[in-house]
Write a protein that holds these residues in place. Structure first.
Motif, mmCIF file in Angstrom:
data_model
loop_
_atom_site.group_PDB
_atom_site.id
_atom_site.type_symbol
_atom_site.label_atom_id
_atom_site.label_comp_id
_atom_site.label_asym_id
_atom_site.label_seq_id
_atom_site.Cartn_x
_atom_site.Cartn_y
_atom_site.Cartn_z
ATOM 1 N N UNK A 455 0.826 -1.205 0.000
ATOM 2 C CA UNK A 455 0.000 0.000 0.000
ATOM 3 C C UNK A 455 0.860 1.255 0.000
ATOM 4 N N UNK A 456 1.962 1.204 0.772
ATOM 5 C CA UNK A 456 2.880 2.340 0.796
ATOM 6 C C UNK A 456 3.475 2.569 -0.591
ATOM 7 N N UNK A 457 3.877 1.463 -1.230
ATOM 8 C CA UNK A 457 4.456 1.573 -2.572
ATOM 9 C C UNK A 457 3.407 2.082 -3.557
ATOM 10 N N UNK A 458 2.179 1.564 -3.422
ATOM 11 C CA UNK A 458 1.090 2.028 -4.310
ATOM 12 C C UNK A 458 0.893 3.535 -4.160
ATOM 13 N N UNK A 459 0.940 3.994 -2.899
ATOM 14 C CA UNK A 459 0.754 5.422 -2.667
ATOM 15 C C UNK A 459 1.867 6.228 -3.321
ATOM 16 N N UNK A 460 3.082 5.694 -3.228
ATOM 17 C CA UNK A 460 4.209 6.391 -3.840
ATOM 18 C C UNK A 460 4.038 6.472 -5.348
ATOM 19 N N UNK A 461 3.623 5.363 -5.954
ATOM 20 C CA UNK A 461 3.467 5.343 -7.399
ATOM 21 C C UNK A 461 2.269 6.205 -7.815
ATOM 22 N N UNK A 462 1.235 6.179 -7.000
ATOM 23 C CA UNK A 462 0.085 7.036 -7.309
ATOM 24 C C UNK A 462 0.506 8.498 -7.305
ATOM 25 N N UNK A 463 1.420 8.819 -6.390
ATOM 26 C CA UNK A 463 1.939 10.181 -6.339
ATOM 27 C C UNK A 463 2.725 10.543 -7.581
ATOM 28 N N UNK A 464 3.083 9.553 -8.367
ATOM 29 C CA UNK A 464 3.773 9.786 -9.632
ATOM 30 C C UNK A 464 2.750 9.896 -10.782
ATOM 31 N N UNK A 465 1.556 10.242 -10.418
ATOM 32 C CA UNK A 465 0.452 10.404 -11.395
ATOM 33 C C UNK A 465 0.247 9.136 -12.208
ATOM 34 N N UNK A 466 -0.031 8.032 -11.482
ATOM 35 C CA UNK A 466 -0.376 6.774 -12.150
ATOM 36 C C UNK A 466 -1.573 6.990 -13.068
ATOM 37 N N UNK A 467 -2.437 7.876 -12.660
ATOM 38 C CA UNK A 467 -3.647 8.084 -13.452
ATOM 39 C C UNK A 467 -3.451 8.988 -14.654
ATOM 40 N N UNK A 468 -2.222 9.364 -14.966
ATOM 41 C CA UNK A 468 -1.956 10.229 -16.110
ATOM 42 C C UNK A 468 -1.985 9.467 -17.422
ATOM 43 N N UNK A 469 -1.078 9.848 -18.320
ATOM 44 C CA UNK A 469 -1.043 9.246 -19.651
ATOM 45 C C UNK A 469 -0.079 8.065 -19.753
ATOM 46 N N UNK A 471 1.633 4.536 -19.929
ATOM 47 C CA UNK A 471 1.161 3.245 -20.407
ATOM 48 C C UNK A 471 2.152 2.161 -20.005
ATOM 49 N N UNK A 472 1.634 0.946 -19.896
ATOM 50 C CA UNK A 472 2.438 -0.210 -19.516
ATOM 51 C C UNK A 472 2.103 -1.354 -20.467
ATOM 52 N N UNK A 473 3.128 -1.843 -21.176
ATOM 53 C CA UNK A 473 2.910 -2.885 -22.187
ATOM 54 C C UNK A 473 1.867 -2.462 -23.224
ATOM 55 N N UNK A 474 1.923 -1.180 -23.592
ATOM 56 C CA UNK A 474 1.072 -0.683 -24.662
ATOM 57 C C UNK A 474 -0.322 -0.261 -24.254
ATOM 58 N N UNK A 475 -0.661 -0.348 -22.971
ATOM 59 C CA UNK A 475 -1.998 0.067 -22.552
ATOM 60 C C UNK A 475 -1.919 0.688 -21.166
ATOM 61 N N UNK A 476 -2.960 1.434 -20.826
ATOM 62 C CA UNK A 476 -3.011 2.064 -19.527
ATOM 63 C C UNK A 476 -3.423 1.025 -18.489
ATOM 64 N N UNK A 477 -2.569 0.746 -17.504
ATOM 65 C CA UNK A 477 -2.878 -0.320 -16.551
ATOM 66 C C UNK A 477 -3.842 0.140 -15.465
ATOM 67 N N UNK A 478 -4.633 -0.783 -14.971
ATOM 68 C CA UNK A 478 -5.494 -0.509 -13.825
ATOM 69 C C UNK A 478 -4.626 -0.426 -12.570
ATOM 70 N N UNK A 479 -4.963 0.478 -11.673
ATOM 71 C CA UNK A 479 -4.178 0.663 -10.460
ATOM 72 C C UNK A 479 -4.565 -0.405 -9.430
ATOM 73 N N UNK A 480 -3.831 -1.521 -9.469
ATOM 74 C CA UNK A 480 -4.086 -2.622 -8.540
ATOM 75 C C UNK A 480 -2.757 -3.070 -7.926
ATOM 76 N N UNK A 481 -2.792 -3.699 -6.757
ATOM 77 C CA UNK A 481 -1.545 -4.217 -6.171
ATOM 78 C C UNK A 481 -0.817 -5.181 -7.099
ATOM 79 N N UNK A 482 -1.583 -5.957 -7.876
ATOM 80 C CA UNK A 482 -0.950 -6.896 -8.797
ATOM 81 C C UNK A 482 -0.162 -6.161 -9.873
ATOM 82 N N UNK A 483 -0.758 -5.104 -10.436
ATOM 83 C CA UNK A 483 -0.058 -4.338 -11.461
ATOM 84 C C UNK A 483 1.124 -3.565 -10.876
ATOM 85 N N UNK A 484 0.950 -3.081 -9.634
ATOM 86 C CA UNK A 484 2.065 -2.412 -8.970
ATOM 87 C C UNK A 484 3.242 -3.370 -8.823
ATOM 88 N N UNK A 485 2.962 -4.624 -8.403
ATOM 89 C CA UNK A 485 4.024 -5.618 -8.236
ATOM 90 C C UNK A 485 4.720 -5.898 -9.563
#
Length: 510
Positions: A455-469, A471-485
């Protein structure tokens, strides 16, 4: 203690080189040892201070030559009905000589190479070689042999020298001497009768070593002579070779074909004790290396740790740790090298540490158990991608293949670390760690701690504007612990997240 402790306070310590100084009889049933000594004494060296520039063969060196070439089989030896050794074959097939710098080991090695090329040990079309870590190092022994030849007029006209190819040949018998290096292309077609492996501690990989070793067995009565100063670390061919030589010297391994000549100093010895300098440097009493120069190096070494390590390794032959400034000295680390049965620790409180990687590094899972009041039992598991394991060994200069075969590391399928394998091992460790938490009457579990950390790592990555533009592997990933891992499995991303979290922690604590 190795070397010659005669006259020192350490004289009662076992000395595997005692025969070099005790004037004991060395077997020479056919006179081949005497023949080799006469040949060497008939050579000249341009730097020799002896009358007529005669090749300087001091008593300790003469004893070594006699010990290599004197002892022979006096009759044919058959094993299971097959001829293994012929009458007159040398008993010694491998020489392990560890000498500090300045003791003229290269000069002796070059002279022995000539003994097999133009001397009485030469064979028709016999291949002799010097091999070293790189071309310049291999050429040092080659040029030493050239200088000996050039100093003797009767030899210059009888030999063909091709300096550009680092090759000296004997047209009369077809025997030749050439220089090879471990940094060049390795050829497995060589069949040497004599191989001089120079400064083995500096060889970057095993390829040339394996080519020479397998080539030597093609020829009866061949000889491998390894001359080297001490090295660093234990994950290299030199450590493996000399460690076996030590065991032969101590009588732990019986191998009469290997002659250990190990002038080295124990790690715990007082490196400033000049008595040990003479013990480790057999040439010192004959004027080499220069005692004044050693004393100057020692004075500098007292104040500069890096200079001290250099002096200990190269001038006293102390085998040092792989790092110039190790976190834990290997002597201290090895004190805890006792067997541990992990099953006996089932249910015991423990701490678990995980260092994940993806492609380049090892993934590590380390467990520590309290061991009484003043120690810990530590057991690590290391994981590495299975694909291209040998290529990784060449790149990192560590024996991943051998580690995998010895089960020191666990290869995972593919070219990246398969975290499913790691997870299987972590499940076992979670069970033990949860037991520890229960003994502390905590309502936490390892799973809960990992979930909070994620959760701490997710928060850090969210602070990096995960919800911006992004992309991961050619598509915008859903913000989930699995995708964070999955994202965090990428080495450079994980490192940047760690840096960001560390900086944030520093901000709130200062």
């Amino acid at each position: 203690m190795t070397g010659n402790p005669r006259g020192s306070s350490m004289s009662e310590i076992f000395d595997p080189n005692a025969w070099i100084y005790d004037d004991s009889q060395i077997a020479d049933p056919f006179g081949y040892g005497e023949r080799a000594v006469r040949f060497l004494r008939g050579l000249r060296h341009p730097k020799s201070n002896a009358p007529g520039n005669a090749f300087q063969l001091d008593k300790w060196q003469e004893r070594i030559v006699r010990r290599i070439y004197g002892p022979r089989y006096t009759e044919d030896v058959f094993t299971n009905g097959v001829l293994e050794f012929r009458r007159g074959d040398r008993i010694v097939r491998t020489v392990a000589m560890m000498l500090p710098r300045g003791n003229r080991k290269t000069s002796l090695g070059a002279a022995l190479a000539l003994l097999h090329t133009i001397g009485p040990e030469n064979l028709p079309r016999g291949e002799c070689m010097v091999a070293a870590s790189d071309r310049s190092q291999a050429r040092i022994a080659f040029l030493e042999a050239m200088s000996i030849i050039d100093a003797e007029e009767r030899l210059t006209g009888k030999l063909k020298k091709v300096d550009s190819k680092n090759r000296i040949s004997n047209p009369k018998t077809g025997a030749f001497f050439e220089a090879l290096s471990a940094d060049g292309k390795v050829a497995h077609g060589h069949t040497p009768v004599f191989a001089l492996a120079d400064e083995l501690h500096a060889w970057p990989k095993r390829d040339l070593w394996e080519a020479i070793k397998t080539g030597l067995v093609k020829v009866p009565n061949s000889l491998m002579m390894v001359i080297s100063t001490a090295g660093r670390g234990q994950e290299n061919v030199a450590w493996d070779f000399f460690d076996r030589a030590r065991k032969v010297a101590r009588g732990e391994i019986s191998d009469p074909s290997l002659l250990p000549i190990l002038f080295e100093t124990p790690r715990d010895a007082d490196w400033q004790d000049e008595t040990l300098w003479f013990a480790a440097n057999p040439g010192l009493r004959f004027g080499y290396p220069d005692i004044g120069g050693l004393r100057q190096l020692a004075r500098e070494a007292r104040d500069v740790p890096a200079e001290r390590a250099m002096f200990q390794q190269l001038n006293l032959n102390m085998w040092l740790d792989g790092s110039a400034d190790p976190f834990v000295d290997m002597m201290v680390y090895d004190e805890g090298a006792f067997p541990v049965d992990i099953d006996d620790l089932d249910g015991e409180p423990c701490w678990l540490g995980v260092d994940l990687s993806s492609v380049n590094d090892l993934t590590a899972v380390v467990t520590a158990w309290k061991d009484g009041d003043d120690g810990y039992i530590v057991h690590p598991w290391f994981f590495c991608p299975e694909d291209n394991l040998r290529a990784r060994s060449d790149r990192d200069k560590v024996p991943y293949v051998e580690w995998a075969e010895a089960e020191h590391i666990i290869p995972t399928p593919g070219n990246v670390v398969d975290f499913r394998f790691v997870e299987d091992h972590k499940r076992v460790q979670r069970k033990t760690a949860n037991q520890r938490l229960k003994t502390r009457e905590k309502k936490l579990t390892i799973e809960k701690i990992e979930e909070d950390n994620t959760a701490i790592i997710c928060a850090a990555i969210a602070g990096w504007t995960w919800g911006g533009d992004a992309k991961w592997n050619g598509k915008k990933p859903e913000f989930t612990p699995e995708n964070v891992a999955e994202v965090m499995a990428v080495d450079w991303i994980r490192k940047q997240v760690k840096i960001a979290l560390d900086e944030e922690a520093d901000f709130f604590t200062t």
